[in-house]
Design an enzyme around this catalytic site. Sequence first.
Site, PDB file in Angstrom:
ATOM      1  N   ASP A  18       0.837  -1.204   0.000  1.00 57.60           N
ATOM      2  CA  ASP A  18       0.000   0.000   0.000  1.00 57.60           C
ATOM      3  C   ASP A  18       0.872   1.253   0.000  1.00 57.60           C
ATOM      4  O   ASP A  18       1.997   1.235   0.492  1.00 57.60           O
ATOM      5  CB  ASP A  18      -0.921  -0.031   1.233  1.00 57.60           C
ATOM      6  CG  ASP A  18      -2.117   0.899   1.088  1.00 57.60           C
ATOM      7  OD1 ASP A  18      -2.328   1.448  -0.022  1.00 57.60           O
ATOM      8  OD2 ASP A  18      -2.837   1.084   2.085  1.00 57.60           O
ATOM      9  N   ASN A  66     -10.970  -2.548  -5.388  1.00 60.67           N
ATOM     10  CA  ASN A  66     -10.204  -1.597  -6.215  1.00 60.67           C
ATOM     11  C   ASN A  66     -10.853  -1.342  -7.578  1.00 60.67           C
ATOM     12  O   ASN A  66     -10.523  -0.370  -8.250  1.00 60.67           O
ATOM     13  CB  ASN A  66      -8.749  -2.060  -6.411  1.00 60.67           C
ATOM     14  CG  ASN A  66      -7.884  -1.904  -5.190  1.00 60.67           C
ATOM     15  OD1 ASN A  66      -6.955  -2.680  -4.959  1.00 60.67           O
ATOM     16  ND2 ASN A  66      -8.170  -0.904  -4.369  1.00 60.67           N
TER      17      ASN A  66
HETATM   18  C1  IPE Z   1      -5.499  -2.721  -0.273  1.00 60.49           C
HETATM   19  O1  IPE Z   1      -5.112  -1.400  -0.493  1.00 60.49           O
HETATM   20  C2  IPE Z   1      -5.453  -3.495  -1.546  1.00 60.49           C
HETATM   21  C3  IPE Z   1      -4.133  -3.638  -2.157  1.00 60.49           C
HETATM   22  C4  IPE Z   1      -2.997  -3.309  -1.606  1.00 60.49           C
HETATM   23  C5  IPE Z   1      -4.139  -4.226  -3.456  1.00 60.49           C
HETATM   24  P1  IPE Z   1      -6.186  -0.243  -0.630  1.00 60.49           P
HETATM   25  O2  IPE Z   1      -5.415   1.017  -0.734  1.00 60.49           O
HETATM   26  O3  IPE Z   1      -7.143  -0.529  -1.701  1.00 60.49           O
HETATM   27  O4  IPE Z   1      -6.913  -0.352   0.774  1.00 60.49           O
HETATM   28  P2  IPE Z   1      -7.967   0.618   1.480  1.00 60.49           P
HETATM   29  O5  IPE Z   1      -9.161   0.703   0.609  1.00 60.49           O
HETATM   30  O6  IPE Z   1      -7.297   1.942   1.648  1.00 60.49           O
HETATM   31  O7  IPE Z   1      -8.246  -0.049   2.778  1.00 60.49           O
HETATM   32  C1  IPE Z   2      -1.446   0.255  -3.407  1.00 67.42           C
HETATM   33  O1  IPE Z   2      -1.253   1.634  -3.444  1.00 67.42           O
HETATM   34  C2  IPE Z   2      -1.686  -0.329  -4.777  1.00 67.42           C
HETATM   35  C3  IPE Z   2      -3.069  -0.726  -5.043  1.00 67.42           C
HETATM   36  C4  IPE Z   2      -4.040  -0.746  -4.166  1.00 67.42           C
HETATM   37  C5  IPE Z   2      -3.380  -1.153  -6.386  1.00 67.42           C
HETATM   38  P1  IPE Z   2      -2.467   2.639  -3.432  1.00 67.42           P
HETATM   39  O2  IPE Z   2      -2.836   2.956  -4.838  1.00 67.42           O
HETATM   40  O3  IPE Z   2      -3.554   2.153  -2.579  1.00 67.42           O
HETATM   41  O4  IPE Z   2      -1.785   3.921  -2.750  1.00 67.42           O
HETATM   42  P2  IPE Z   2      -2.465   4.925  -1.739  1.00 67.42           P
HETATM   43  O5  IPE Z   2      -3.032   4.128  -0.631  1.00 67.42           O
HETATM   44  O6  IPE Z   2      -3.505   5.661  -2.507  1.00 67.42           O
HETATM   45  O7  IPE Z   2      -1.332   5.805  -1.308  1.00 67.42           O
HETATM   46 MG    MG Z   3      -4.065   2.377  -0.636  1.00 65.57          MG
END
Ligand code: IPE
Ligand code: IPE
Ligand code: MG
Length: 246
Positions: A18, A66
Amino acid sequence: MNNMQQEKLPRHLAIIMDGNGRWARERMLRRIVGHQKGVETVRGIVDECSRLGIGFLTLYAFSAENWLRPKTEVKALMTLLKKYIKAETPRMMNDNVRFNIIGNRDDLPADVNRAIDEAIARTTGNSGMVLTLALSYGARQEIVRAARLLSADLAAGRVTDGEIGEGLFAGYLYTAGIPEPDFLIRTSGEMRISNFLLWQLAYTELYFSEVNWPDFTVPELHKALRDYQARERRFGRTSDQLQKRS
Ligand code: IPE
Ligand code: IPE
Ligand code: MG
């Protein structure tokens, strides 16, 4: 090599990758640049886990939730995924890594599914680390799917009521055949599970790193693993009981 103690490494390491978006934002870059940088981190971490002899590495790459992100970001992520899988297959062959996917593949674009099938087919004979990508994955969806499959087997008489237990049920999950994670790392300072491996994480050790995923380097991984090595996993017993057994 390095200062990583080889004993007491997790057999199965799971990571919620993340913070790509925030990494990019902090640098006034587009979110997708953060995802691209995140792929480079994946390379480094996969290599190191395989080198350390970790048996199973499971990476949360794209959640069922997502799909709710802006279409442009979803599309860019799917393109990036396909590229990653294609580009990494030779390296997986070289490192004896077996590629695997968990999640709802029905929702993935056809070209991504083709790349997945190819990578799975090519690496199926490899006997080293099992690299599992969680794609279009949600744990609640996985559990409901398992219940559905089990009830179909019950109705067809392939399973009887009396046979239903934890072991049998786990066999209906996407992770059938993969041991439960010993250690879970989540980066970027968020302290939540976000619908990842809810059943499988029942007794997993959790670790939260403040570092955004693109900055999660091998030294950060080692720091996390050393933390794991210092823990005592009691599984409901007392510390004294564990001392006596060893
Ligand atoms: C969790 O990250 C899913 C992945 C790392 C693929 P998100 O960024 O989507 O999680 P939330 O929604 O903030 O909890
Ligand atoms: C994790 O990074 C990757 C995916 C969930 C695909 P994020 O895209 O969630 O990054 P933040 O949480 O917005 O910083
Ligand atoms: Mg995230």
